[in-house]
Each structure stands twice: as structure tokens, then as C-alpha cells.
Design a protein around this motif. Structure first.
Motif, PDB file in Angstrom:
ATOM      1  N   PRO A 413       0.839  -1.207   0.000  1.00 34.40           N
ATOM      2  CA  PRO A 413       0.000   0.000   0.000  1.00 34.40           C
ATOM      3  C   PRO A 413       0.872   1.255   0.000  1.00 34.40           C
ATOM      4  N   VAL A 415       0.675   5.744  -0.028  1.00 28.93           N
ATOM      5  CA  VAL A 415      -0.075   6.985   0.087  1.00 28.93           C
ATOM      6  C   VAL A 415       0.942   8.115   0.198  1.00 28.93           C
ATOM      7  N   ARG A 429      -2.330   3.487  -5.666  1.00 26.43           N
ATOM      8  CA  ARG A 429      -2.309   3.320  -4.210  1.00 26.43           C
ATOM      9  C   ARG A 429      -1.494   2.100  -3.782  1.00 26.43           C
TER      10      ARG A 429
END
Length: 507
Positions: A413, A415, A429
Motif C-alpha cells: 500500500p 499513500v 495506491r
């Protein structure tokens, strides 16, 4: 017996080799001295050699097939051999095949018959004459650069200017506009037409300066003008390029709009010079496929960048530029020897955590560079051989990257940290891996250029990003999904030389 003799290789009058082996030396000598009196053997002779046939004796349809398989550049010399060859080489089938195989022309012969132009004319007066301008080129437009793709399109040679998508839609396909075209209006010679402006095609000129450089000139610049003058031209250009009115976007991009409009009006009125660029060579162990990418650059909009691999270093070179960083400069440089292990998403949201990891990698690079210099200067170490510029053989970086611990090929993941600005919120993402790198920043007019630390984020085969630590901004890059013919470098050395040339022009 004679047949047996010939098969055994001793001649028709010598008898069978097996029978000779049963004789003693004296009998063999006596037999050899006896004359050949066998009348049957006298009548059997060795078969005559097949007669030699000249190429001139072949039927015309076979000669057409043979000549059509030869390179077109060899056919003029073949026509000088004799009158028959010269007559056969006027067969349009030969030249239609050469146009198709060498330049990808697949037009129907009926289209040529209507215009009264033969495939031989198309090959000799259009394709062969202008073959040196096919491929990718960078126009000399100050710091802005550009990407011109000259291709064979039907019975035309067209120069397409490739433009990035509208900001900030980096994943959208490229836009392109024709700048010029060349075709055979009649059998005498090819005609060059300028395609820029609002009044349709008009007379232009192309001059091939040298093998990797040519120039264009419009001979009727009044076709570029609109009745309402510069203001109407500017508004029309805004609607075409941005799909919005001047009042909507002028306050956001005032300086960039004025400068970009200057490119598409004033500069194209004059003679423009183009210099050849090559696509980067690909190796099986590159981190991803090198090539052209569209990237976001803050208020400057989207720009075209070429990603190439050089051993343990990857470089992003600007094909289009802006008033701060001109085309030809290396916008980002990635050190593939120093992979950064990103934290989990919650910690990654903290900008200070990402900054700490990047600065630690920079300090490690600095120490390694200092250690290398001390080793080279220290006499106690004896003779020292300087490492190569990129510090390793091609493919070493990719191998080292896969050896280090990290996320699986499915990715982890991702961000952006809080406080890092991005022109597009539609970034991936998940990411595969991260490396330490540096990004080039400068003031207006390329003043006070400086390489600052950052993080290279590899998302997938077609997208990557770069976090500019000092600017606290993020650039997203998406691959240009287009096929370019005649764009491969003849050798890795030629590609490296091309990079040096465009960078020297940008300095």
C-alpha cells in the motif's frame, strides 16, 4: 562394371576396387599396363556437366520476383547492366514491394493510377529522397523543446508534433498535430506543405542540413494569421489546447500561456531546426522497459520525459521543458544501488518519516563517494582503477534490487505523506519498490540549478513517481503508449552520444 568403377571412384577402365584388393602387386601392375579392350566400356562415358545458364535467360516473371526481393538502393545499379534489366525494373510490382517492405506503404495501386504516379516514383522521389528525416526529432524552440514524429502515412510523409495530455490527466493519450507533409502532386518532384495555421495547407520548404538534422520553413506565413489579429489567435488556441476560455485559466497559468502561445505562433513563422533523438535501448534485466513518459510538473503542466538505464543509474531526460528546467536536462536521476524500504501506510503519511529515510540514503551515498575518493588518493592502497561512471555493468542494479528484502511483486500500500502536493490525486495506491534519487530544480531561466534529494516510486511497468523532498511535491509519470518507427538507436554508443548532445544544447 563401368558403373561400379565410377561409383568406386577409380574410373571406367580400372575395374572394381574390391577386385583390385584381391590381386597381388604384380597382377595389379600387369592389369594396369594392359589396354582397355572392352567394347562395352568404350561406349559408356561420364555424363556431361550441366550447361551454365545466364541470369539473362530466366523468364521475366522470375526476374521480377528476384529484383523485388533486393533492396531498392541496389536496383539503380542493376538497371545499368543491360537494356532487358532496365526494362524489367520499370515493372511497378517491384517498387510496390519495396515501398511496402522498406517503408510500410500498403496503398492500393488504383490510388496511384488516378494521380498518374507510379510506385517507382513514390519510392525514388518521395520515400528514398526524404528517408533521412523519418523518425523522432526534437525542435530547437528555446527551453521548450518538443517531440516531432516523422512517419510515412499512406502516400504522404507527415511530421506530427506530439503534445502531452491536458494537465493534470497524465494517463490520457498523447495529442498530436500535423506540422508539415510531403507528397507527390505530380511526377516531377515532391511537394512540401506547411500544415500550421487556420487557412489549410500551404507552401513550405524542408532542408536536410545533415544526417541527424533538418530544418523547415513556411513560405506563406500569412496563412497563420486570423482576421481578428493576435487576440483572436490567442483565444482560438486556448479553446483548442485547453478546452477552456481565457478568463477561466488566465489567472492560473498566465506566464506559461503567454510563453507557450509564443511557441505556436512566432516561432513557427520562422525556420525551425530539428535534431534527431533515439529511443533508449532496452536490456532484459532493466528495472522496467525504458521509453517516453508523460510527467506532471506543477504549474508548468505535463511534460515529456525519456527514462533510460545506465548500469546502476536510471535517468529521466526532459524532451519538453519549461522556463525553469529546459528540454535536454536530466530532471531526475535514480541511484538503483540504494533501495528505500518504505514504512507502513500510517507512518508513511508522516512527511518527516519519509524525509528521514531519504536523507539517510543520501548520507550513505555521500560516505560511499568519500570512501571511494580516499581509496583512490591513498598511496597505501596501491594502484587503484577508477570505477565506471555508473558504477557497474548493465543489469547490476536490477539484480541488486531483487536481492534486497522488500514487498512482493504484488506491491505494498502507498499513500503520499501529508503536506506533499500533487497535481493529480489519481495516483496508484500500491507500489513495488522505492529508490533514492535526486531531482533538478532551478530558478526562472535555469538560474542556480541544484540537485536535491527525493524518492523514486515504482508503481508498475507503465507508471512511476518522484517525491521532491525540498519542494514537498509529487510528480506522476505515465508511459507514452505509442509505436514509433525508425526511432531505435543504431547502437548504445549512439544513444549515449545523443543524450550528451541534447544536454549540451540545453546548457
Amino acid at each position: 562394371m563401368a558403373v561400379c568403377a565410377r561409383l568406386c571412384g577409380v574410373g571406367p577402365a580400372r575395374g572394381c576396387r574390391r577386385r583390385q584388393q584381391r590381386r597381388g602387386p604384380a597382377e595389379t601392375a600387369a592389369a594396369d599396363s594392359e589396354p582397355d579392350t572392352d567394347p562395352e566400356e568404350e561406349r559408356i562415358e561420364a555424363p556431361p556437366s550441366p550447361p551454365r545458364r545466364s541470369l539473362l535467360e530466366l523468364p521475366p516473371e522470375l526476374l521480377v520476383e528476384i529484383f523485388g526481393s533486393l533492396p531498392g538502393t541496389d536496383l539503380p545499379s542493376l538497371a545499368q547492366v543491360c537494356t532487358r534489366f532496365r526494362r524489367i525494373l520499370h515493372t511497378d510490382t517491384i517498387w510496390r514491394r519495396r515501398c511496402r517492405e522498406e517503408y510500410g506503404v500498403c496503398e492500393n495501386l488504383r490510388k496511384l493510377e488516378i494521380t498518374g504516379v507510379s510506385c517507382r516514383d513514390v519510392y525514388a522521389k518521395l520515400l528514398h529522397r526524404y528517408r533521412h528525416i523519418l523518425g523522432l526529432w526534437q525542435p530547437d524552440i528555446g527551453p521548450y523543446g518538443g517531440l516531432l514524429n516523422v512517419v510515412v502515412d499512406g502516400l504522404f510523409i507527415i511530421g506530427w508534433m506530439y503534445l502531452p495530455p491536458h494537465d493534470p490527466h497524465v494517463d490520457d493519450p498523447m495529442r498530436f498535430k500535423p506540422l508539415f507533409r510531403i507528397h507527390l502532386m505530380e511526377r516531377k518532384a515532391a511537394t512540401v506543405e506547411c500544415m500550421y495555421g487556420h487557412k489549410g495547407p500551404h507552401n513550405g520548404h524542408i532542408q536536410i542540413v545533415k544526417k541527424d538534422e533538418f530544418s523547415t520553413k513556411c513560405n506563406q506565413t500569412d496563412h497563420h494569421r486570423m482576421p481578428g489579429g493576435r487576440q483572436e489567435e490567442f483565444r482560438t488556441w486556448l479553446r483548442e489546447e485547453w478546452g477552456r476560455t481565457l478568463e477561466d485559466i488566465f489567472h492560473e497559468h498566465m506566464q506559461e500561456l503567454i510563453l507557450m502561445k509564443f511557441i505556436y505562433t512566432s516561432q513557427y513563422d520562422n525556420c525551425l531546426t530539428y535534431r534527431r533523438i533515439y529511443l533508449p535501448p532496452s536490456r532484459p534485466d532493466d528495472l522496467i522497459q525504458p521509453g517516453l513518459f508523460k510527467g506532471t510538473y506543477g504549474s508548468h503542466g505535463l511534460e515529456i520525459v525519456m527514462l533510460s538505464f545506465h548500469g546502476r543509474v536510471a535517468r529521466g531526460t526532459k524532451i519538453t521543458g519549461d522556463p525553469n528546467i529546459p528540454a535536454g536536462q536530466q530532471t531526475v536521476e535514480i541511484d538503483l544501488r540504494h533501495r528505500i524500504q518504505l514504512p507502513d501506510v500510517e507512518n508513511l503519511r508522516n512527511f518527516n518519516e519519509l524525509s528521514r529515510l531519504v536523507l539517510e540514503a543520501r548520507e550513505q551515498v555521500r560516505q560511499e563517494q568519500q570512501g571511494g575518493r580516499h581509496e583512490a588518493e591513498g598511496p597505501e592502497h596501491g594502484p587503484h582503477q577508477e570505477p565506471a561512471e555508473d558504477g557497474g555493468k548493465p543489469g547490476d542494479a536490477a539484480a541488486m534490487a531483487t536481492e534486497q528484502p522488500g514487498p512482493s511483486s504484488q506491491g505494498q500500500p502507498f499513500v503520499l505523506p501529508v503536506g506533499v502536493s500533487s497535481r493529480s490525486e489519481d495516483y496508484p495506491r500500491t507500489c513495488r519498490m522505492c529508490f533514492y534519487g535526486t531531482g533538478l530544480i532551478a530558478g526562472h531561466g535555469f538560474t542556480s540549478p541544484e540537485r536535491t534529494p527525493g524518492a523514486f516510486i515504482l508503481f508498475d511497468e507503465d507508471r512511476f513517481g518522484f517525491v521532491w523532498l525540498e519542494l514537498k511535491s509529487f510528480s506522476l509519470y505515465s508511459r507514452v503508449q505509442a509505436s514509433f518507427r525508425n526511432a531505435d538507436a543504431p547502437s548504445p554508443q549512439a544513444f549515449d552520444e545523443m543524450l550528451k548532445n541534447i544536454q549540451s544544447l540545453a546548457s
